[in-house]
Design a protein around this motif. Structure first.
Motif, PDB file in Angstrom:
ATOM      1  N   THR A 294     -11.056  -5.691  18.126  1.00 31.23           N
ATOM      2  CA  THR A 294     -10.194  -6.561  17.342  1.00 31.23           C
ATOM      3  C   THR A 294      -8.919  -5.812  16.952  1.00 31.23           C
ATOM      4  OG1 THR A 294     -12.126  -7.680  16.466  1.00 31.23           O
ATOM      5  CG2 THR A 294     -10.048  -7.971  15.269  1.00 31.23           C
ATOM      6  N   GLY A 295      -7.773  -6.433  17.148  1.00 25.09           N
ATOM      7  CA  GLY A 295      -6.498  -5.804  16.822  1.00 25.09           C
ATOM      8  C   GLY A 295      -5.826  -5.161  18.006  1.00 25.09           C
ATOM      9  N   ILE A 296      -6.523  -5.044  19.142  1.00 23.81           N
ATOM     10  CA  ILE A 296      -5.918  -4.462  20.347  1.00 23.81           C
ATOM     11  C   ILE A 296      -5.721  -5.583  21.345  1.00 23.81           C
ATOM     12  CG2 ILE A 296      -6.114  -2.717  22.141  1.00 23.81           C
ATOM     13  CD1 ILE A 296      -5.999  -1.612  19.355  1.00 23.81           C
ATOM     14  N   ALA A 297      -4.505  -6.018  21.546  1.00 24.70           N
ATOM     15  CA  ALA A 297      -4.248  -7.091  22.499  1.00 24.70           C
ATOM     16  C   ALA A 297      -4.357  -6.555  23.912  1.00 24.70           C
ATOM     17  CB  ALA A 297      -2.851  -7.662  22.258  1.00 24.70           C
TER      18      ALA A 297
ATOM     19  N   ALA B 181      -2.862  -2.088   3.469  1.00 17.06           N
ATOM     20  CA  ALA B 181      -1.494  -1.578   3.366  1.00 17.06           C
ATOM     21  C   ALA B 181      -1.486  -0.132   2.879  1.00 17.06           C
ATOM     22  CB  ALA B 181      -0.673  -2.463   2.429  1.00 17.06           C
ATOM     23  N   GLU B 182      -2.345   0.182   1.905  1.00 16.71           N
ATOM     24  CA  GLU B 182      -2.419   1.552   1.379  1.00 16.71           C
ATOM     25  C   GLU B 182      -2.818   2.542   2.463  1.00 16.71           C
ATOM     26  OE1 GLU B 182      -5.507   4.179  -1.325  1.00 16.71           O
ATOM     27  OE2 GLU B 182      -5.524   1.997  -1.516  1.00 16.71           O
ATOM     28  N   ILE B 183      -3.837   2.184   3.239  1.00 16.44           N
ATOM     29  CA  ILE B 183      -4.319   3.081   4.293  1.00 16.44           C
ATOM     30  C   ILE B 183      -3.265   3.254   5.381  1.00 16.44           C
ATOM     31  CG2 ILE B 183      -6.040   3.325   6.121  1.00 16.44           C
ATOM     32  CD1 ILE B 183      -7.997   1.834   4.257  1.00 16.44           C
ATOM     33  N   ARG B 184      -2.669   2.148   5.802  1.00 13.49           N
ATOM     34  CA  ARG B 184      -1.654   2.226   6.855  1.00 13.49           C
ATOM     35  C   ARG B 184      -0.483   3.112   6.420  1.00 13.49           C
ATOM     36  NH1 ARG B 184      -0.782  -0.944  11.183  1.00 13.49           N
ATOM     37  NH2 ARG B 184      -2.230  -2.550  10.427  1.00 13.49           N
ATOM     38  N   ASN B 185      -0.014   2.927   5.186  1.00  6.86           N
ATOM     39  CA  ASN B 185       1.115   3.722   4.694  1.00  6.86           C
ATOM     40  C   ASN B 185       0.748   5.201   4.604  1.00  6.86           C
ATOM     41  OD1 ASN B 185       2.708   1.466   4.443  1.00  6.86           O
ATOM     42  ND2 ASN B 185       2.204   1.126   2.288  1.00  6.86           N
ATOM     43  N   ALA B 186      -0.466   5.496   4.120  1.00 12.56           N
ATOM     44  CA  ALA B 186      -0.888   6.898   3.978  1.00 12.56           C
ATOM     45  C   ALA B 186      -0.925   7.587   5.330  1.00 12.56           C
ATOM     46  CB  ALA B 186      -2.245   6.962   3.298  1.00 12.56           C
ATOM     47  N   PHE B 187      -1.499   6.930   6.326  1.00 15.89           N
ATOM     48  CA  PHE B 187      -1.625   7.551   7.645  1.00 15.89           C
ATOM     49  C   PHE B 187      -0.273   7.635   8.350  1.00 15.89           C
ATOM     50  CE2 PHE B 187      -6.351   6.162   8.088  1.00 15.89           C
ATOM     51  CZ  PHE B 187      -6.688   7.140   7.153  1.00 15.89           C
ATOM     52  N   THR B 188       0.568   6.636   8.155  1.00 17.93           N
ATOM     53  CA  THR B 188       1.901   6.670   8.767  1.00 17.93           C
ATOM     54  C   THR B 188       2.736   7.792   8.167  1.00 17.93           C
ATOM     55  OG1 THR B 188       1.820   4.287   9.172  1.00 17.93           O
ATOM     56  CG2 THR B 188       3.979   5.338   9.237  1.00 17.93           C
ATOM     57  N   LEU B 189       2.685   7.935   6.841  1.00 17.88           N
ATOM     58  CA  LEU B 189       3.429   9.015   6.187  1.00 17.88           C
ATOM     59  C   LEU B 189       2.904  10.380   6.593  1.00 17.88           C
ATOM     60  CD1 LEU B 189       3.833   7.512   2.591  1.00 17.88           C
ATOM     61  CD2 LEU B 189       5.625   7.837   4.309  1.00 17.88           C
ATOM     62  N   ALA B 190       1.610  10.462   6.903  1.00 19.38           N
ATOM     63  CA  ALA B 190       1.043  11.747   7.326  1.00 19.38           C
ATOM     64  C   ALA B 190       1.469  12.121   8.736  1.00 19.38           C
ATOM     65  CB  ALA B 190      -0.482  11.677   7.259  1.00 19.38           C
TER      66      ALA B 190
ATOM     67  N   ALA C 240       0.981   9.760  11.672  1.00 20.84           N
ATOM     68  CA  ALA C 240       0.318   9.028  12.757  1.00 20.84           C
ATOM     69  C   ALA C 240       1.340   8.217  13.529  1.00 20.84           C
ATOM     70  CB  ALA C 240      -0.757   8.116  12.190  1.00 20.84           C
ATOM     71  N   ASP C 241       1.257   8.281  14.865  1.00 24.47           N
ATOM     72  CA  ASP C 241       2.169   7.517  15.714  1.00 24.47           C
ATOM     73  C   ASP C 241       1.759   6.048  15.769  1.00 24.47           C
ATOM     74  OD1 ASP C 241       3.918   9.720  17.116  1.00 24.47           O
ATOM     75  OD2 ASP C 241       1.863  10.456  17.127  1.00 24.47           O
ATOM     76  N   VAL C 242       0.459   5.785  15.793  1.00 23.55           N
ATOM     77  CA  VAL C 242      -0.067   4.420  15.860  1.00 23.55           C
ATOM     78  C   VAL C 242      -1.229   4.302  14.898  1.00 23.55           C
ATOM     79  CG1 VAL C 242      -1.106   2.637  17.319  1.00 23.55           C
ATOM     80  CG2 VAL C 242       0.599   4.203  18.298  1.00 23.55           C
ATOM     81  N   VAL C 243      -1.229   3.265  14.062  1.00 18.03           N
ATOM     82  CA  VAL C 243      -2.353   2.973  13.169  1.00 18.03           C
ATOM     83  C   VAL C 243      -2.835   1.563  13.472  1.00 18.03           C
ATOM     84  CG1 VAL C 243      -3.166   2.783  10.791  1.00 18.03           C
ATOM     85  CG2 VAL C 243      -1.424   4.489  11.377  1.00 18.03           C
ATOM     86  N   GLU C 244      -4.068   1.429  13.929  1.00 23.38           N
ATOM     87  CA  GLU C 244      -4.628   0.123  14.266  1.00 23.38           C
ATOM     88  C   GLU C 244      -5.778  -0.185  13.332  1.00 23.38           C
ATOM     89  OE1 GLU C 244      -3.806  -2.182  16.349  1.00 23.38           O
ATOM     90  OE2 GLU C 244      -2.265  -1.213  17.582  1.00 23.38           O
ATOM     91  N   MET C 245      -5.731  -1.357  12.692  1.00 22.61           N
ATOM     92  CA  MET C 245      -6.817  -1.819  11.836  1.00 22.61           C
ATOM     93  C   MET C 245      -7.792  -2.630  12.676  1.00 22.61           C
ATOM     94  SD  MET C 245      -6.294  -0.628   8.845  1.00 22.61           S
ATOM     95  CE  MET C 245      -4.958   0.221   7.997  1.00 22.61           C
ATOM     96  N   ILE C 246      -9.049  -2.198  12.722  1.00 20.40           N
ATOM     97  CA  ILE C 246     -10.047  -2.848  13.574  1.00 20.40           C
ATOM     98  C   ILE C 246     -10.947  -3.717  12.726  1.00 20.40           C
ATOM     99  CG2 ILE C 246     -11.867  -2.492  15.252  1.00 20.40           C
ATOM    100  CD1 ILE C 246      -9.127  -1.532  16.149  1.00 20.40           C
TER     101      ILE C 246
END
Length: 420
Positions: A160-163, A403-412, A414-420
């Motif tokens: 889920t989340g990967i087209a 949103a919190e998790i995505r922002n944390a990993f992006t700021l760290a 991560a090139d791609v963050v996918e929520m499954i």
């Protein structure tokens, strides 16, 4: 092969004949019993021969309305068969892929045709198991599974989340646009850029869809690992995680493993929170499955392994304030790790990073439990060493923490963050 009711009566009569012959010394009774046994043996041989001919003559054709699926998608199947039954009475049933759930219709063939719908939750490639035949004559019956043409069609399921199609990022698509090929993105590899065609470019690299849209030839440039290899880092859910989450987590990991096949083995690193568990080679599937079964059972150390929580700094300066249980636990962690640099976890991460000399694309799978400091540190190390980081977060899609998790990993980093 099983006897019918008629064969059972004949065998019982045969037994009576032999008993009567033994008690009364009657040769005619023994001959009658032996004759029945010979007759049944001949009928068994004929049944097996016709059954073998039926299996050989079976031909199966399946038509699926789609073969590239999102996780838990519904796929509609239409199947048809031809077979030579001779003197046998036979019924046929399509056997769908393991893990699939029938949602509509019936897999039983009526007049050589079957139409039904499946819910397929299994990530990766799935194949039909074949056709189950139940056949009989007056004396014997048998059920067997014929796997002919079972590999068609192949159903490919993405999490889920990967087209399954290309998705352009940004406005429009041109020579400066960047796109992600989602089937390959799950492997963390296939980030591409596009530019106008120049003389000498291979025709295989042409993007016909984009070229047709802009009436100008465009080629897709693959920005791959430049000779490097992938690595997979799995952050197992902690003790107490639900069975549903653990199953979803394992399915995602299996899907990533399936799509990370590069022809060479690569490291699969297991952690749980701030605790290192093991490093396994990707080819050791039995060990990987055994480790996945530990999800939800591991008592991992605290996730907050080095960072001081802001609320403790503020509350600890307030006179007369009574600390909550959580704040008291965090203060205990601070006292435990105060002045220790590097911590055990940081040292472990650095050792792992140093061992990944040729692995340039790191894929993470995590349930994102705890305060995320262990994952942000891992991703930061990946980014610092100029490695591509793809993160799959299981169980957080659509939740308040997304949103919190995505922002944390992006700021760290991560090139791609996918929520499954």
């Amino acid at each position: 092969m099983r006897p019918t009711l008629l064969t059972g009566f004949l065998l019982l009569f045969c037994l009576v004949c032999f008993v009567y012959a033994w008690m009364m010394n009657a040769g005619e009774a023994a001959a009658a019993g032996l004759g029945i046994l010979v007759f049944l043996a001949v009928r068994a041989f004929i049944f097996q021969t016709e059954l073998r001919g039926l299996a050989v003559s079976l031909s199966v054709t399946r038509d699926a309305d789609k073969t590239i699926l999102h996780q838990s998608s519904i796929v509609n199947i239409r199947s048809s068969i031809t077979a030579v039954t001779k003197h046998l009475t036979a019924s046929f049933e399509d056997v769908f892929p393991a893990g699939a759930v029938l949602t509509a219709g019936s897999p039983r063939f009526t007049e050589g045709r079957a139409s039904y719908s499946l819910n397929l939750p299994v990530i990766g490639d799935s194949f039909f198991q074949g056709v189950r035949i139940t056949c009989s004559d007056m004396f014997f019956m048998s059920t067997l599974l014929v796997g002919r043409d079972a590999e068609q069609p192949k159903l490919t399921m993405y999490p889920t989340g990967i087209a399954a199609t290309h998705h352009a990022v940004g406005h429009g698509a041109g020579w400066s646009a960047q796109e992600y090929d989602r089937p390959a993105l799950i492997a963390g590899f296939d980030t591409r850029t596009m530019r106008p065609y120049s003389e000498g470019d291979s025709i295989r690299d042409l993007d016909w869809k984009l070229s047709g849209k802009h009436q100008e030839l465009y080629v897709r440039l693959r920005m791959d690992a430049s000779g490097g290899l992938p690595a997979l880092l799995i952050d197992l859910p902690q003790r107490g995680a639900s069975e549903e989450l653990c199953l979803h987590f394992a399915e995602t990991v299996v899907g990533v493993l399936e799509n990370l096949k590069t022809g060479e083995e690569y490291p699969v690193i297991f952690i749980s929170g701030a605790m290192y568990l093991d490093t396994i080679r990707s080819g050791e599937s039995d060990k990987i499955i055994a480790m996945l079964k530990e999800a939800g059972t591991i008592y991992a150390p605290e996730y907050l392994y080095r960072l001081r929580h802001p609320s403790v700094i503020r509350r600890s300066t307030e006179r007369g304030h009574q600390l909550s249980d959580q704040e008291r636990r965090i203060e205990g962690l601070i006292r435990l790790y105060a002045g220790r640099y590097p911590t055990d976890f940081e040292r472990t991460v650095r050792n792992i990073s140093a061992s990944l000399e040729n692995e340039t694309h790191i894929t993470y799978v995590t349930a994102a439990h705890g305060d995320l400091s262990h994952m942000t540190y891992l991703i930061h190390e990946t980014h610092k060493n100029e490695r591509h980081a793809t993160v799959f977060v299981v169980g957080s899609a659509g939740t308040p923490r997304e949103a919190e998790i995505r922002n944390a990993f992006t700021l760290a980093g991560a090139d791609v963050v996918e929520m499954i």
